[in-house]
Design an enzyme around this catalytic site. Sequence first.
Site, PDB file in Angstrom:
ATOM      1  N   SER A 113      -9.645   1.974   2.822  1.00  0.00           N
ATOM      2  CA  SER A 113      -8.817   2.739   1.910  1.00  0.00           C
ATOM      3  C   SER A 113      -7.863   1.872   1.088  1.00  0.00           C
ATOM      4  O   SER A 113      -7.383   2.296   0.048  1.00  0.00           O
ATOM      5  CB  SER A 113      -7.992   3.778   2.688  1.00  0.00           C
ATOM      6  OG  SER A 113      -7.125   3.126   3.605  1.00  0.00           O
ATOM      7  N   LYS A 171       0.849  -1.196   0.000  1.00  0.00           N
ATOM      8  CA  LYS A 171       0.000   0.000   0.000  1.00  0.00           C
ATOM      9  C   LYS A 171       0.881   1.243   0.000  1.00  0.00           C
ATOM     10  O   LYS A 171       1.876   1.301   0.732  1.00  0.00           O
ATOM     11  CB  LYS A 171      -0.910  -0.032   1.235  1.00  0.00           C
ATOM     12  CG  LYS A 171      -1.988   1.049   1.274  1.00  0.00           C
ATOM     13  CD  LYS A 171      -2.866   0.883   2.518  1.00  0.00           C
ATOM     14  CE  LYS A 171      -3.965   1.922   2.601  1.00  0.00           C
ATOM     15  NZ  LYS A 171      -4.759   1.790   3.855  1.00  0.00           N
ATOM     16  N   SER A 228      -9.590  -0.376   7.022  1.00  0.00           N
ATOM     17  CA  SER A 228      -9.040  -0.304   5.665  1.00  0.00           C
ATOM     18  C   SER A 228      -8.315  -1.536   5.161  1.00  0.00           C
ATOM     19  O   SER A 228      -7.948  -1.588   3.987  1.00  0.00           O
ATOM     20  CB  SER A 228      -8.112   0.899   5.546  1.00  0.00           C
ATOM     21  OG  SER A 228      -8.885   2.064   5.492  1.00  0.00           O
TER      22      SER A 228
END
Length: 491
Positions: free
Chosen positions: A155, A80, A179
């Site tokens: 997210s 990420k 997330s």
Amino acid sequence: MTELTKLSAVEIAGLVAAGETSAVEVTQAHLDRIAAVDGRVNAFLHVDGEGALAAARDVDARRAAGEALGPLAGVPVAVKDVLTTKGVPTTAGSKILEGWRPPYDSTIVQRLRAAGTVMLGKTNMDEFAMGSSTEYSAYGPTRNPWDTDRIPGGSGGGSAAALAAYEAPLAIGSDTGGSIRQPGAVTGTVGAKPTYGGTSRYGLVAFSSSLDTPGPCARTVLDAALLHEAIGGHDPRDSTSIPAPVPDVVAAAKLGATGDLTGVRLGVVTEFAGEGAEPGVLAAFNEAVDALTKLGAEIVEVSCPHFKYALPAYYLIGPSECSSNLARFDGVRFGLRVGDDGNRSLEEVMSLTREAGFGPEVKRRIMIGTYALSSGYYDAYYGQAQKVRTLITRDFTAAFERVDALISPATPFVAFPLGARTSDPYQMYLADLFTVPANLYGGPGISVPCGLSGGLPVGLQVMAPTMADDRMYRVAAALETAVGTLTPPEL
Ligand code: GLN
């Protein structure tokens, strides 16, 4: 599609170890897959092909030299874009960090390298990890491989979509309010939020420091556990890191895979069983509860009366901490600088940079947080939310006196169409209904696929006491034996 991309991390590592394939071959197969499908998925913000192949060659050379390598050596991983990577762009999904190449690796990335995994690149995300759909990325939304007109969660939608699209067998996420788990749930993959402090925040772009937790994403529970083991454990460079060994999550996942949960007591949270979840999600969850019963688990109803205040408390604490953390983006230290023409004051340049560099959701959070922390309102908002946090922690503590772990649907609804919730922030925040309590408490939570609703994946969440991450892996792995992994349609 090259078959190599369909394998689990365990299978890939086994083939590499046996010399039946090489890390380079595995890496190239995944890079080819990314080249073939990512135009439609947009899971990656940056693909580091050269870096990945160099890392793979290094693993192959060390293997050839007879070095003993770890259980994930040669396995590709997608990271990420909220974690710093030395010399590799790190944007946190924001324009304000465009062009920033960090001078150091986050601890998570260092440990990934040390484990011999091969970093393919950086994945798309909601700006500064604020969102539940990846639509707040400054670089365009990621699409759900199950249906490219739908969101992949957020997210960390990029990490979850990369797994579901077979672009990577492993990925890293960060979970502040859900997330990792929510994208896992809506893409039919596994996402685990470790105990807060169980994984290092060093080099994690901070959103809400008392909640932020990096963690593993994978297509199987055992793969997630192996990744968890590789990245977890004490880090002296993170002041909130827990100075204790990682719970034996790998052994727990293997134990769970025997499919026997005899003697395990699981609590279904009363307040979550009927509330908020759409019927299809509830149906899949209830079927999973039956499956867990058949595996020998004892199901107990447990009331956690303060969980209903978790969402409002989270949406005060998160923004408050973010308003402070994001003050560092001042147009001087990182990336973007706007209006520095020699005639403007420093304050004007900062203001113009922040105006241009932050998206609307980030601005909304900064404003809410600044307001909640202001002297006249501190007690009424931030102070009150902290009290709620304590009450929620007490609910968890009381529950874990009666049960080994808590279970709930991971999300109230399946992947929704792109654009369906962007005009009303509250509708977006509702996606976190079932995930935020674990963040406020600090305990671990995992989402594991439990079935389909309308052809779209549903996740079951297992929550455990702090530093009992192994328990949730056992339950999740057992459920996986009953439900199996979910296979998305061909892209
Ligand atoms: N969806 C939540 C939010 O928007 C969770 C974010 C996260 O866990 N990083 O804040």
